[in-house]
Design a protein around this motif. Structure first.
Motif, PDB file in Angstrom:
ATOM      1  N   TYR B 158       0.812  -1.222   0.000  1.00 49.44           N
ATOM      2  CA  TYR B 158       0.000   0.000   0.000  1.00 49.44           C
ATOM      3  C   TYR B 158       0.845   1.272   0.000  1.00 49.44           C
ATOM      4  CZ  TYR B 158      -3.905  -2.994   1.414  1.00 49.44           C
ATOM      5  OH  TYR B 158      -4.870  -3.954   1.481  1.00 49.44           O
ATOM      6  N   ASN B 159       0.410   2.250  -0.839  1.00 52.44           N
ATOM      7  CA  ASN B 159       1.028   3.579  -0.809  1.00 52.44           C
ATOM      8  C   ASN B 159      -0.077   4.598  -0.577  1.00 52.44           C
ATOM      9  OD1 ASN B 159       3.463   2.387  -1.683  1.00 52.44           O
ATOM     10  ND2 ASN B 159       2.716   2.503  -3.799  1.00 52.44           N
ATOM     11  N   LEU B 160       0.247   5.610   0.174  1.00 47.28           N
ATOM     12  CA  LEU B 160      -0.747   6.672   0.360  1.00 47.28           C
ATOM     13  C   LEU B 160      -0.066   7.995   0.680  1.00 47.28           C
ATOM     14  CD1 LEU B 160      -3.858   7.250   0.566  1.00 47.28           C
ATOM     15  CD2 LEU B 160      -3.542   7.139   3.024  1.00 47.28           C
ATOM     16  N   GLU B 161      -0.584   9.018   0.029  1.00 47.10           N
ATOM     17  CA  GLU B 161      -0.073  10.365   0.269  1.00 47.10           C
ATOM     18  C   GLU B 161      -1.226  11.167   0.851  1.00 47.10           C
ATOM     19  OE1 GLU B 161       1.336  14.094  -2.530  1.00 47.10           O
ATOM     20  OE2 GLU B 161       0.951  12.131  -3.429  1.00 47.10           O
ATOM     21  N   ILE B 162      -0.927  12.023   1.834  1.00 44.99           N
ATOM     22  CA  ILE B 162      -1.997  12.850   2.405  1.00 44.99           C
ATOM     23  C   ILE B 162      -1.658  14.312   2.206  1.00 44.99           C
ATOM     24  CG2 ILE B 162      -3.030  13.635   4.568  1.00 44.99           C
ATOM     25  CD1 ILE B 162      -3.393  10.906   5.447  1.00 44.99           C
ATOM     26  N   GLU B 163      -2.647  15.057   1.714  1.00 45.50           N
ATOM     27  CA  GLU B 163      -2.440  16.500   1.568  1.00 45.50           C
ATOM     28  C   GLU B 163      -3.457  17.226   2.432  1.00 45.50           C
ATOM     29  OE1 GLU B 163      -2.249  18.038  -2.472  1.00 45.50           O
ATOM     30  OE2 GLU B 163      -2.828  20.014  -1.738  1.00 45.50           O
ATOM     31  N   ILE B 164      -2.949  18.225   3.154  1.00 43.07           N
ATOM     32  CA  ILE B 164      -3.862  19.038   3.948  1.00 43.07           C
ATOM     33  C   ILE B 164      -4.247  20.237   3.096  1.00 43.07           C
ATOM     34  CG2 ILE B 164      -4.085  20.440   6.025  1.00 43.07           C
ATOM     35  CD1 ILE B 164      -1.930  18.475   7.209  1.00 43.07           C
ATOM     36  N   PHE B 165      -5.523  20.314   2.766  1.00 44.45           N
ATOM     37  CA  PHE B 165      -5.988  21.401   1.912  1.00 44.45           C
ATOM     38  C   PHE B 165      -6.752  22.390   2.767  1.00 44.45           C
ATOM     39  CE2 PHE B 165      -8.581  23.732  -0.997  1.00 44.45           C
ATOM     40  CZ  PHE B 165      -7.834  23.801  -2.164  1.00 44.45           C
ATOM     41  N   VAL B 166      -6.296  23.626   2.754  1.00 42.30           N
ATOM     42  CA  VAL B 166      -6.920  24.637   3.598  1.00 42.30           C
ATOM     43  C   VAL B 166      -7.970  25.393   2.799  1.00 42.30           C
ATOM     44  CG1 VAL B 166      -6.534  26.635   5.063  1.00 42.30           C
ATOM     45  CG2 VAL B 166      -4.819  24.830   4.931  1.00 42.30           C
ATOM     46  N   GLY B 167      -9.201  25.259   3.200  1.00 39.49           N
ATOM     47  CA  GLY B 167     -10.295  25.980   2.535  1.00 39.49           C
ATOM     48  C   GLY B 167     -10.365  27.408   3.040  1.00 39.49           C
TER      49      GLY B 167
END
Lengths: 497, 414
Positions: B158-167
């Protein structure tokens, strides 16, 4: 697929919307935001009932077993309230509006019998000082943009239907702000500086986007006995002039109407087209370069100027037919007829909005010198200062012609038929085909036996210019027209409602 | 019914939320390990479906069904989004989750993203949550160091990337299609459904959007099984819920209680009852868009139920006592919706504006017969013709107030 509309069985095509299915079967549903190509579902006026639930017909696809009702108490209630909300900012403004009698909102309000005034208008044109009171009063900001030669914009009359946003080929317009403060505008509310194809004006249901011109001044000059008014009729407008004034059913009727408006002479623009074609052919013939771009579409010239300046030198410096013909009228024709050019007013009735941008008159000497006179500097840009004799006094669109006709209260029962004035006759009727995209290049290429490429519509133009930029294309002439299909679908045409 | 059951809040105040070691020490990331080493995505999905968990954002859509429809899509590119755009007034449950136990949320996000087969997960955070954004950035970094995130998670495929997107903090961006628009860089406006985001979502790819609180339940379900979870709370919607009780109560705060708990129990036992010297008038359940509950209905059970008269919404409960000026309340609701409507469709854009105008006139006691008719008309069109549910939300509380407290509202009118 079978659906029921108003209790009757209809066969509907897979994937089509309720609106289209109804229209095809002769059931008209009112709408304010939808056009042929875009359905946002924002006006909520095209609502219909499906099994008792209100849904918008314009963007709901049909499905098996639907039972559509197009008229009911709830439907008319929804239409009435939503129209009333929009109408609040329009009530009482119709008399002074340029779109009076040609406004879709006004039509709908009449149709649905909106007579109540439950709400107070909040959009008024405000000056800066008044902006302070804005917070106290429930007024919203109104953006007025008169910073160009072609299109007048005011958000005072805007109903935020998004037609202009959707139709714009270069995506100049968008929503600014949120909620009740929403205005349709340019980024950072800069004055509109686009290619002025005018498609947005054509689609605008209200008076928010209108053609810019001093029509009262034209009417004044028409009534001025000292002035001799000359009208040029673009063959392209014959397609839509009846949408604007249904009484004008033929070209001969149109000529007679123009004469009764006060135009002493009415000519066919075909003559100017012949001039333009001849000049363009000459320039192409004399040029040793390849990839020459024909310049008879003013919107395309602006497009190059704004987005692809690297191709500026590829454009051949022959202006549009209207200008060339006006120049001819003010020089040779005036000489022959012994008229002082200053007493002439030449008005072109066109399907083009971009032709309103002032052009530098091309001097015929430059072209005859060898044809390598290229498009230079600021000419053609909307803010260009104009110097020298103004050949073409006014360009008006079909919509503006309609406004003048209504303003002058022309009585159509008294108007007969008439023919073009003699003197500037068209040699070959085939020339009028150049209102269709591709025909100009075809005619030149036929004569000179050279290769050509045609593009109509901005997406196609972009593709070709991209190919050109990468050196993937090599041809003699390129013809590009910004409006899909050419001048026939120009932004100055009247829209069939 | 067990009162003391804790799923989401079990570590609150017990561990240092900034230390991944603390979370691991109390059994953190065990569920992720279990998922990776012992389960397949299909098996994990089965557990979630068994649990009966439904969305905690407000609509109460079964989470298992949502995940399943994304999982079965064949696209190579899929996305998972954690909706942390909490902007309902008086709601701060998701913020509290990040403040107190951010790793639990992160673990849930990782498991769910892997279940649906997402290549990338987004955390869409309300732009006003500056402190929480910093926390999330820190915990994502910590998880990456431990290889709970990134490439070949814990030695698996498994690979996973997380991005924090600021609204930018818009209310409408909590609606999933508007949220997707926002991440794509468009105006935060709802899109037409169908197609649903589970088929055509972010950048046109299948996308699952889950509320942060929903996600925080996932580690527990994976660790102890869906069957066990289904025994907690009410039958229609199992599990616990964070309730945020505000207003005229003794200790306003976030409480975790099983779904199906009575409203009166929440107010009297969890929040300590109505403040001394004040008399209960009504409660608003579900934030600004929530319905009003009168004294006679206080015995109602709070759960996610399609047929329920009062929708639970985000779980915010505002208790109003008799000293509150109803006009001020009306104006505060309408100022909120007048500001937060996206402006796309006519009834919502114009209707919320006009209701706000009328609410101001109501406060001044300058209401006319014309306004009374207008209120009825606008509430009707908001309820029946708007593009997205926001219009309905805007009309809910206002309509309830008009129906129940007509005398008080029109008291000043001439």
């Amino acid at each position: 697929m079978n659906i029921k509309i108003n209790k009757k069985e209809y066969a509907a095509k897979d994937g089509e919307t309720i609106f289209v299915a109804c229209l095809r079967n002769g059931i008209k549903i009112p709408t304010l935001c939808g056009t042929k190509n875009s359905h946002e579902g924002v006006c909520r006026i095209c609502v219909v009932e499906n099994n008792g639930r209100l849904i918008t017909s314009c963007n709901t696809k049909i499905s098996e077993g639907m039972e559509i009702v197009t008229e009911s108490e709830n439907i008319s209630k929804a239409r009435r309230i939503n129209l009333e909300l929009l109408w609040a900012d329009h009530a009482g403004k119709c008399v002074t509006c340029k779109k009076n009698q040609k406004c879709e909102l006004q039509n709908l309000a009449t149709e649905q019998k909106i007579e109540n005034f439950h709400f107070i208008p909040r959009k008024e044109e405000l000056t800066d000082r008044e902006n302070l009171d804005l917070l106290k009063d429930n007024r919203t900001r109104v953006v007025v943009d008169e910073g160009n030669a072609c299109i007048s914009r005011t958000t005072e009359l805007c109903v935020e239907c998004r037609r202009c946003i959707n139709v714009c080929p270069t995506k100049e317009l968008s929503f600014n702000h949120r909620a009740g403060d929403v205005v349709v505008g340019t980024p950072y509310e800069k004055p509109l500086d686009c290619i002025f194809c005018g498609q947005c004006v054509k689609d605008c249901p209200t008076g928010a986007l209108t053609d810019k011109n001093d029509l009262l001044e034209i009417i004044g000059q028409l009534n001025d006995l000292k002035k001799m008014a000359v009208a040029l009729i673009d063959p392209a407008i014959m397609d839509s002039v009846a949408f604007e004034q249904e009484e004008i059913t033929s070209q001969r009727k149109l000529i007679a109407t123009l004469q009764s408006l006060g135009f002493e002479k009415v000519f066919d623009l075909g003559f100017g087209m012949e001039l333009a074609l001849e000049k363009m052919t000459q320039v192409v013939k004399n040029s040793t370069k390849n990839n020459l771009m024909l310049s008879h579409c003013p919107s395309f010239n602006l497009f190059i100027e704004k987005y692809y300046p690297q191709f500026r030198k590829n454009i051949i410096d022959v202006t549009h037919p209207d200008e060339l013909m006006a120049e001819f009228i003010k020089t040779e024709y005036a000489k022959k007829e012994k008229i002082n050019p200053e007493d002439l007013m030449v008005v072109s009735i066109s399907s083009c909005v971009a032709k309103k941008t002032p052009v530098k008159s091309s001097s015929p000497s430059e072209i005859s010198k060898g044809g390598e006179a290229y498009f230079t500097g600021q000419a053609g840009s909307p803010m260009a200062k104009f110097d020298g004799v103004k050949n073409l006094d006014y360009v008006i669109t079909v919509r503006e012609l309609g406004w003048i006709i209504r303003q002058q209260k022309i009585k159509f029962e008294d108007i007969g038929n008439a023919d073009f004035n003699s003197g500037l006759a068209v040699k070959n009727e085939k020339i009028k085909d150049i209102i269709k995209a591709g025909k100009t290049a075809e005619m030149i290429a036929e004569k000179l036996k050279v290769k050509y490429i045609v593009a109509d519509g901005v997406p196609q133009i972009k593709n070709i210019l991209r190919d050109l930029d990468k050196g993937r294309v090599e041809t003699k002439i390129i013809e590009a027209m910004v409006c899909d299909g050419g001048c026939v679908n120009g932004g100055g045409q009247a829209r069939q409602i | 019914m067990e009162k003391e059951i804790k799923i989401i809040t079990k570590n609150w105040g017990q561990i240092n939320p900034n230390q991944i070691a603390d979370y691991i020490a109390v059994g953190g990331y065990i569920s992720l390990e279990k998922f990776i080493k012992e389960m397949t995505p299909a098996l994990a999905l089965e557990e979630i479906k068994l649990s009966g968990l439904c969305g905690r954002g407000g609509a109460g859509f079964p989470t298992g069904m949502k995940l399943e429809s994304v999982q079965k899509e064949k696209s190579k590119e899929k996305y998972f989004i954690c909706n942390l755009d909490e902007s309902e007034p008086g709601t701060y449950k998701d913020r509290s989750i990040v403040d107190c136990d951010p790793h639990m949320l992160l673990e849930g996000i990782i498991i769910e993203a892997l279940i649906v087969g997402a290549c990338k997960a987004f955390i869409y955070v309300n732009g006003n949550y500056q402190k929480q954004i910093a926390i999330l950035e820190r915990v994502v970094g910590q998880a990456q160091e431990k290889n709970f995130l990134g490439e070949k998670i814990l030695g698996s495929k498994y690979n996973l990337e997380i991005e924090i997107f600021v609204g930018a903090g818009a209310y409408i961006c909590g609606e999933e299609t508007a949220l997707i628009n926002s991440i794509e860089g468009n105006r935060g406006e709802p899109k037409l459904r169908p197609p649903f985001p589970t088929q055509v979502g972010l950048f046109g790819k299948p996308t699952a959007v889950n509320n942060a609180e929903t996600i925080a339940n996932i580690p527990w379900i994976i660790a102890r099984g869906g069957k066990k979870y289904a025994t907690i709370g009410s039958k229609k919607s199992p599990g616990t819920k964070l309730f945020i009780i505000n207003g005229s109560v003794k200790n306003p705060a976030v409480f975790e209680a099983p779904l199906g708990t009575k409203l009166s129990t929440l107010i009297d036992e969890y929040a300590g009852g109505v403040q001394k010297g004040k008399e209960f008038w009504f409660a608003q359940v579900g934030g600004s868009s929530g319905r009003l509950v009168l004294k006679k209905d206080l015995n109602m059970k709070l759960e996610y139920d399609r047929e329920a008269k009062v929708s639970l919404g985000s779980g915010a409960i505002l208790v109003i006592d008799k000293t509150v000026d109803i006009h001020e309340l009306l104006l505060s609701w309408m100022s909120f919706f007048r500001r937060e409507s996206c402006g796309k469709c006519v009834p919502c854009r114009e209707g919320t504006f006009r209701l706000w105008e009328i609410a101001k006139r109501l406060q001044d006691g300058e209401i006319s017969e014309r306004d009374v008719i207008a209120i009825k008309d606008i509430l009707w069109t908001l309820n029946n013709t708007t593009f997205c549910p926001l219009g309905k939300f805007a009309a809910t509380a206002f309509g309830d107030a008009i129906n129940n407290f007509q005398k008080e509202i029109y008291r000043l009118s001439k």
